[in-house]
Scaffold this active site. Structure first.
Site, PDB file in Angstrom:
ATOM      1  CE  LYS A  13      68.565 -79.444 -25.514  1.00  0.00           C
ATOM      2  NZ  LYS A  13      68.350 -80.881 -25.843  1.00  0.00           N
ATOM      3  NE  ARG A 122      69.772 -83.292 -34.687  1.00  0.00           N
ATOM      4  CZ  ARG A 122      69.874 -83.181 -33.378  1.00  0.00           C
ATOM      5  NH1 ARG A 122      69.175 -82.285 -32.726  1.00  0.00           N
ATOM      6  NH2 ARG A 122      70.675 -83.975 -32.703  1.00  0.00           N
ATOM      7  NE  ARG A 164      73.688 -86.106 -28.272  1.00  0.00           N
ATOM      8  CZ  ARG A 164      73.182 -86.059 -29.508  1.00  0.00           C
ATOM      9  NH1 ARG A 164      73.664 -86.835 -30.453  1.00  0.00           N
ATOM     10  NH2 ARG A 164      72.212 -85.229 -29.784  1.00  0.00           N
TER      11      ARG A 164
HETATM   12  P1  AP5 Z   1      66.032 -80.715 -32.092  1.00  0.00           P
HETATM   13  O1  AP5 Z   1      65.163 -79.524 -31.972  1.00  0.00           O
HETATM   14  O2  AP5 Z   1      67.260 -80.614 -32.911  1.00  0.00           O
HETATM   15  O3  AP5 Z   1      66.354 -81.332 -30.636  1.00  0.00           O
HETATM   16  P2  AP5 Z   1      67.352 -80.833 -29.483  1.00  0.00           P
HETATM   17  O4  AP5 Z   1      66.619 -80.962 -28.199  1.00  0.00           O
HETATM   18  O5  AP5 Z   1      67.931 -79.510 -29.840  1.00  0.00           O
HETATM   19  O6  AP5 Z   1      68.422 -81.996 -29.556  1.00  0.00           O
HETATM   20  P3  AP5 Z   1      70.020 -81.947 -29.543  1.00  0.00           P
HETATM   21  O7  AP5 Z   1      70.471 -83.276 -30.069  1.00  0.00           O
HETATM   22  O8  AP5 Z   1      70.533 -80.714 -30.229  1.00  0.00           O
HETATM   23  O9  AP5 Z   1      70.312 -81.848 -28.023  1.00  0.00           O
HETATM   24  P4  AP5 Z   1      71.641 -82.167 -27.319  1.00  0.00           P
HETATM   25  O10 AP5 Z   1      71.364 -81.610 -25.984  1.00  0.00           O
HETATM   26  O11 AP5 Z   1      72.028 -83.597 -27.362  1.00  0.00           O
HETATM   27  O12 AP5 Z   1      72.742 -81.433 -28.245  1.00  0.00           O
HETATM   28  P5  AP5 Z   1      73.592 -80.102 -28.054  1.00  0.00           P
HETATM   29  O13 AP5 Z   1      73.882 -79.569 -29.397  1.00  0.00           O
HETATM   30  O14 AP5 Z   1      72.980 -79.218 -27.040  1.00  0.00           O
HETATM   31  O15 AP5 Z   1      65.086 -81.890 -32.668  1.00  0.00           O
HETATM   32  C1  AP5 Z   1      65.574 -83.222 -32.864  1.00  0.00           C
HETATM   33  C2  AP5 Z   1      64.784 -83.901 -33.987  1.00  0.00           C
HETATM   34  O16 AP5 Z   1      63.407 -84.031 -33.600  1.00  0.00           O
HETATM   35  C3  AP5 Z   1      64.767 -83.109 -35.326  1.00  0.00           C
HETATM   36  O17 AP5 Z   1      64.826 -84.032 -36.381  1.00  0.00           O
HETATM   37  C4  AP5 Z   1      63.426 -82.383 -35.284  1.00  0.00           C
HETATM   38  O18 AP5 Z   1      62.941 -82.133 -36.598  1.00  0.00           O
HETATM   39  C5  AP5 Z   1      62.544 -83.373 -34.529  1.00  0.00           C
HETATM   40  N1  AP5 Z   1      61.500 -82.688 -33.737  1.00  0.00           N
HETATM   41  C6  AP5 Z   1      61.647 -81.590 -32.962  1.00  0.00           C
HETATM   42  N2  AP5 Z   1      60.482 -81.253 -32.376  1.00  0.00           N
HETATM   43  C7  AP5 Z   1      59.575 -82.188 -32.774  1.00  0.00           C
HETATM   44  C8  AP5 Z   1      58.193 -82.408 -32.476  1.00  0.00           C
HETATM   45  N3  AP5 Z   1      57.515 -81.594 -31.654  1.00  0.00           N
HETATM   46  N4  AP5 Z   1      57.587 -83.482 -33.021  1.00  0.00           N
HETATM   47  C9  AP5 Z   1      58.275 -84.328 -33.842  1.00  0.00           C
HETATM   48  N5  AP5 Z   1      59.576 -84.167 -34.167  1.00  0.00           N
HETATM   49  C10 AP5 Z   1      60.229 -83.124 -33.629  1.00  0.00           C
HETATM   50  O19 AP5 Z   1      74.956 -80.674 -27.406  1.00  0.00           O
HETATM   51  C11 AP5 Z   1      75.816 -81.494 -28.160  1.00  0.00           C
HETATM   52  C12 AP5 Z   1      77.086 -81.777 -27.371  1.00  0.00           C
HETATM   53  O20 AP5 Z   1      77.787 -80.545 -27.093  1.00  0.00           O
HETATM   54  C13 AP5 Z   1      76.902 -82.431 -25.988  1.00  0.00           C
HETATM   55  O21 AP5 Z   1      76.789 -83.847 -26.093  1.00  0.00           O
HETATM   56  C14 AP5 Z   1      78.195 -81.994 -25.273  1.00  0.00           C
HETATM   57  O22 AP5 Z   1      79.282 -82.790 -25.691  1.00  0.00           O
HETATM   58  C15 AP5 Z   1      78.404 -80.574 -25.800  1.00  0.00           C
HETATM   59  N6  AP5 Z   1      77.765 -79.559 -24.943  1.00  0.00           N
HETATM   60  C16 AP5 Z   1      76.719 -78.747 -25.298  1.00  0.00           C
HETATM   61  N7  AP5 Z   1      76.364 -77.948 -24.270  1.00  0.00           N
HETATM   62  C17 AP5 Z   1      77.201 -78.260 -23.245  1.00  0.00           C
HETATM   63  C18 AP5 Z   1      77.312 -77.796 -21.906  1.00  0.00           C
HETATM   64  N8  AP5 Z   1      76.478 -76.874 -21.398  1.00  0.00           N
HETATM   65  N9  AP5 Z   1      78.286 -78.350 -21.135  1.00  0.00           N
HETATM   66  C19 AP5 Z   1      79.126 -79.277 -21.605  1.00  0.00           C
HETATM   67  N10 AP5 Z   1      79.059 -79.786 -22.870  1.00  0.00           N
HETATM   68  C20 AP5 Z   1      78.107 -79.273 -23.679  1.00  0.00           C
HETATM   69 MG    MG Z   2      69.876 -78.774 -30.263  1.00  0.00          MG
END
Ligand code: AP5
Ligand code: MG
Length: 213
Positions: A13, A122, A164
């Site tokens: 994402k 990552r 997660r």
């Molecule tokens: P990346 O692009 O970073 O993936 P992502 O989908 O953004 O993963 P996240 O871990 O950020 O998602 P998340 O939902 O767990 O975390 P968030 O910060 O939202 O890519 C990941 C890896 O893959 C990288 O190494 C990249 O290089 C590689 N990659 C990407 N695309 C690729 C491809 N096509 N091919 C190969 N490799 C690839 O949330 C974190 C925490 O915040 C949650 O656990 C929760 O506690 C809190 N939180 C956030 N939003 C809310 C909400 N709405 N409500 C309540 N709590 C919330």
């Molecule tokens: Mg992210």
């Protein structure tokens, strides 16, 4: 154009969000990034959110919805925004419906067996926010784009990733159906395609969306 990015942790994402926001001039709003910034700055929201992020659980809905509502009231979102990581359950989706008009939901489907390796490898740049995987870095310790320091997220460990992923499957995945019924979903597969190829697929779908009457 107001968009949502849906997908499991590690689906890509954040990686796609940066490209989409740049291409279409959208404001990228990541609730995860907002919480991490608040934690770094030791704000009351950060102090509340920390234990939830550390456990891989959702921060309470009321707090999260209020943050997004306030953010969407700022004038810079006038030309469109991209929500990354919000909404994350049906409660948040219903709340969003009361204060936003969404034009499309980009859903990145991925084979979940790939996620742990992706997430634990990552590295993110402290300065420009660019996201890498260690396999792309050839041992570099600084950001190849801007030279900034690279860091590993505290929640990128096997225990928290498992939690997660459970939260995603139980609470977030039902949103695919929710937005499919509203006719807003755009489905993509993030498993095989490198980030650049996936972005071209998304771009082509969004160009079509922009031409809809
Ligand atoms: P990346 O692009 O970073 O993936 P992502 O989908 O953004 O993963 P996240 O871990 O950020 O998602 P998340 O939902 O767990 O975390 P968030 O910060 O939202 O890519 C990941 C890896 O893959 C990288 O190494 C990249 O290089 C590689 N990659 C990407 N695309 C690729 C491809 N096509 N091919 C190969 N490799 C690839 O949330 C974190 C925490 O915040 C949650 O656990 C929760 O506690 C809190 N939180 C956030 N939003 C809310 C909400 N709405 N409500 C309540 N709590 C919330
Ligand atoms: Mg992210």
């Amino acid at each position: 154009m107001n968009l949502i990015l849906l997908g499991a942790p590690g689906a890509g994402k954040g990686t796609q969000a940066m490209k989409i926001a740049e291409r279409y001039g959208l404001v990228h709003i990541s609730t995860g990034d907002i919480f991490r910034e608040n934690i770094r700055n030791g704000t009351p929201i950060g102090n509340l959110a920390k234990s939830y992020l550390d456990k891989g659980e959702l921060v309470p809905d009321e707090v999260t919805c209020e943050i997004v509502k306030d953010r969407l009231a700022r004038p810079d979102v006038r030309n469109g925004y991209l929500l990354d990581g919000f909404p994350r359950n049906l409660y948040q989706a219903a709340a969003l419906d009361t204060f936003a008009k969404i034009d499309g939901v980009i859903n990145i489907n991925i084979d979940q067996s790939l996620l742990l390796e992706r997430i634990c490898g990552r590295r993110t740049c402290k300065q420009c926010g660019e996201i890498y995987h260690v396999s792309m870095l050839n041992g570099a310790e600084n950001c190849p784009r801007c030279g900034g320091e690279l860091f590993q997220r505290k929640d990128d460990n096997p225990e928290t990733v498992a939690s997660r992923l459970n939260v995603y499957n139980e609470q977030t995945a039902p949103l695919i159906d929710y937005y499919t019924k509203k006719g807003l979903i755009l489905n993509f597969t993030g498993t095989e395609a490198p980030a650049e190829v996936l972005f071209e697929e998304i771009r082509s779908a969004l160009d079509g969306l922009g031409k809809r009457p």
